[in-house]
Design an enzyme around this catalytic site. Structure first.
Site, mmCIF file in Angstrom:
data_model
loop_
_atom_site.group_PDB
_atom_site.id
_atom_site.type_symbol
_atom_site.label_atom_id
_atom_site.label_comp_id
_atom_site.label_asym_id
_atom_site.label_seq_id
_atom_site.Cartn_x
_atom_site.Cartn_y
_atom_site.Cartn_z
ATOM 1 N N GLU A 67 3.075 -5.385 -9.145
ATOM 2 C CA GLU A 67 2.346 -5.194 -7.888
ATOM 3 C C GLU A 67 0.872 -4.932 -8.124
ATOM 4 O O GLU A 67 0.015 -5.484 -7.430
ATOM 5 C CB GLU A 67 2.927 -4.049 -7.060
ATOM 6 N N ASP A 83 7.674 -3.006 -9.510
ATOM 7 C CA ASP A 83 6.989 -2.262 -8.451
ATOM 8 C C ASP A 83 6.964 -0.808 -8.900
ATOM 9 O O ASP A 83 7.990 -0.135 -8.881
ATOM 10 C CB ASP A 83 7.712 -2.393 -7.106
ATOM 11 N N ILE A 85 5.701 1.989 -7.666
ATOM 12 C CA ILE A 85 6.138 2.907 -6.609
ATOM 13 C C ILE A 85 6.389 2.046 -5.378
ATOM 14 O O ILE A 85 5.445 1.573 -4.739
ATOM 15 C CB ILE A 85 5.111 4.001 -6.287
ATOM 16 N N ASP A 86 7.658 1.833 -5.042
ATOM 17 C CA ASP A 86 8.000 1.061 -3.846
ATOM 18 C C ASP A 86 8.181 2.045 -2.697
ATOM 19 O O ASP A 86 9.033 2.917 -2.761
ATOM 20 C CB ASP A 86 9.280 0.252 -4.055
ATOM 21 N N THR A 88 4.977 3.273 -1.222
ATOM 22 C CA THR A 88 3.803 4.097 -1.539
ATOM 23 C C THR A 88 3.343 4.927 -0.345
ATOM 24 O O THR A 88 2.958 6.096 -0.500
ATOM 25 C CB THR A 88 2.654 3.202 -2.038
ATOM 26 N N ASP A 211 9.065 -6.135 -4.588
ATOM 27 C CA ASP A 211 9.794 -5.246 -3.672
ATOM 28 C C ASP A 211 11.309 -5.488 -3.745
ATOM 29 O O ASP A 211 12.095 -4.584 -3.499
ATOM 30 C CB ASP A 211 9.362 -5.498 -2.220
HETATM 31 C C1 LIP Z 1 6.847 -1.615 0.869
HETATM 32 C C2 LIP Z 1 8.246 -2.180 1.052
HETATM 33 C C3 LIP Z 1 8.725 -1.974 2.492
HETATM 34 C C4 LIP Z 1 7.825 -2.699 3.390
HETATM 35 C C5 LIP Z 1 6.428 -2.184 3.228
HETATM 36 C C6 LIP Z 1 5.945 -2.337 1.781
HETATM 37 P P1 LIP Z 1 5.209 -1.039 -1.141
HETATM 38 O O1 LIP Z 1 6.436 -1.842 -0.437
HETATM 39 O O2 LIP Z 1 9.112 -1.518 0.206
HETATM 40 O O3 LIP Z 1 10.018 -2.472 2.682
HETATM 41 O O4 LIP Z 1 8.264 -2.565 4.716
HETATM 42 O O5 LIP Z 1 5.577 -2.904 4.072
HETATM 43 O O6 LIP Z 1 5.881 -3.696 1.443
HETATM 44 O O7 LIP Z 1 3.932 -1.662 -0.599
HETATM 45 O O8 LIP Z 1 5.286 0.407 -0.798
HETATM 46 O O9 LIP Z 1 5.389 -1.299 -2.610
#
Ligand code: LIP
Length: 258
Positions: A67, A83, A85-86, A88, A211
């Protein structure tokens, strides 16, 4: 292919990054903006470096798609998709629904997935043809066979444009047809919750490979389905996903398409 050496190093990388992230909190974070509400912190960057360093030390020739750094090197059949931190936005606010997602693709197909839910210390993982696990306990998708009895989840990207508007309408439509549609904010964890049968389906229309990379194989190994909305096989280049326990896949699909 024996994937156990890749799984061992991947899990160690996730645990090392998780230990670091636990030392971080909103008082000490430096927060930057990649878009109006698309946040990145020093913790995302550091977590990614910890994971890349650990994996590169063990497998120097492998390539990465991440990412925060994008594509790193391009001459290996093995690609780690990360990723750091998914979720964030949740992390920055201290809302305990964020994770680390690490997956390994061989010749463009997922062979391994790891998702660490940091605030609950749960680690989900799967390797091709070996099943899916949470904290070493085998997990399976639910047996719900009717949309009206299902609990789903979805998510929304950061660009509040046409796709965002379309999914707001679909969120309302599916909420009406089911027992509810959750929006918790970490695609990787939503996919793991489908894999363990807490959710019966999850879709999202504006996503990145990092993601969903790990969640795809964790759901497939837990007996579920993860495809494009039209049912085609999902690849790293796709920006949408429809996942389910397999039984209600077409019931969700027809309501997303029509
Ligand atoms: C997030 C995703 C989430 C989505 C957010 C964002 P990030 O990833 O896990 O499902 O709705 O818009 O994409 O940006 O926190 O890595």
């Amino acid at each position: 292919m024996n994937l156990s050496k890749y799984l061992k190093v991947g899990i160690e990388a996730a645990e090392n990054a998780s230990d670091f992230i636990k030392t971080q909190n909103k008082e000490i974070l430096s927060i930057d903006f990649k878009g109006i509400s698309d946040l990145v912190t020093n913790a995302d960057i550091k977590s990614e470096q910890i994971i890349i360093d650990k994996i590169t030390k063990a497998f120097p020739s492998h390539r990465f798609l991440t990412e925060e750094s994008g594509l790193i090197s391009d001459n290996s059949d093995f690609c780690w998709v990360i990723d750091p931190i998914d979720g964030t936005t949740n992390f920055v606010h201290g809302y305990p629904f964020y994770s680390i997602s690490i997956s390994l693709f061989y010749e463009e197909l997922p062979v391994l997935g790891i998702v660490k839910h940091i605030s609950t210390d749960e680690i989900y993982y799967a390797t091709k043809s070996n099943g899916a696990f949470c904290n070493n306990k085998k997990i399976f998708v639910s047996k719900i066979n009717n949309l009206s009895k299902s609990l789903l989840a979805t998510g929304f990207g950061y660009k509040h444009e046409e796709i965002w508007e379309k999914n707001m309408i679909l969120h309302k439509k599916l909420t009406h047809l089911t027992q509810g549609v959750r929006r918790a904010g970490s695609a990787a964890l939503d996919l793991c919750h489908v894999a363990r049968g807490w959710l019966d389906g999850y879709w999202e229309l504006d996503l990145n490979a990092w993601d969903i990379g790990a969640g795809i194989i964790i759901i497939q190994e837990a007996g579920g389905l993860a495809t494009k909305v039209n049912g085609d096989e999902i690849t790293l280049d796709d920006r949408e996903i429809l996942s389910s326990n397999g039984i209600i896949h077409t019931q969700i699909q027809k309501n997303l398409i029509n």
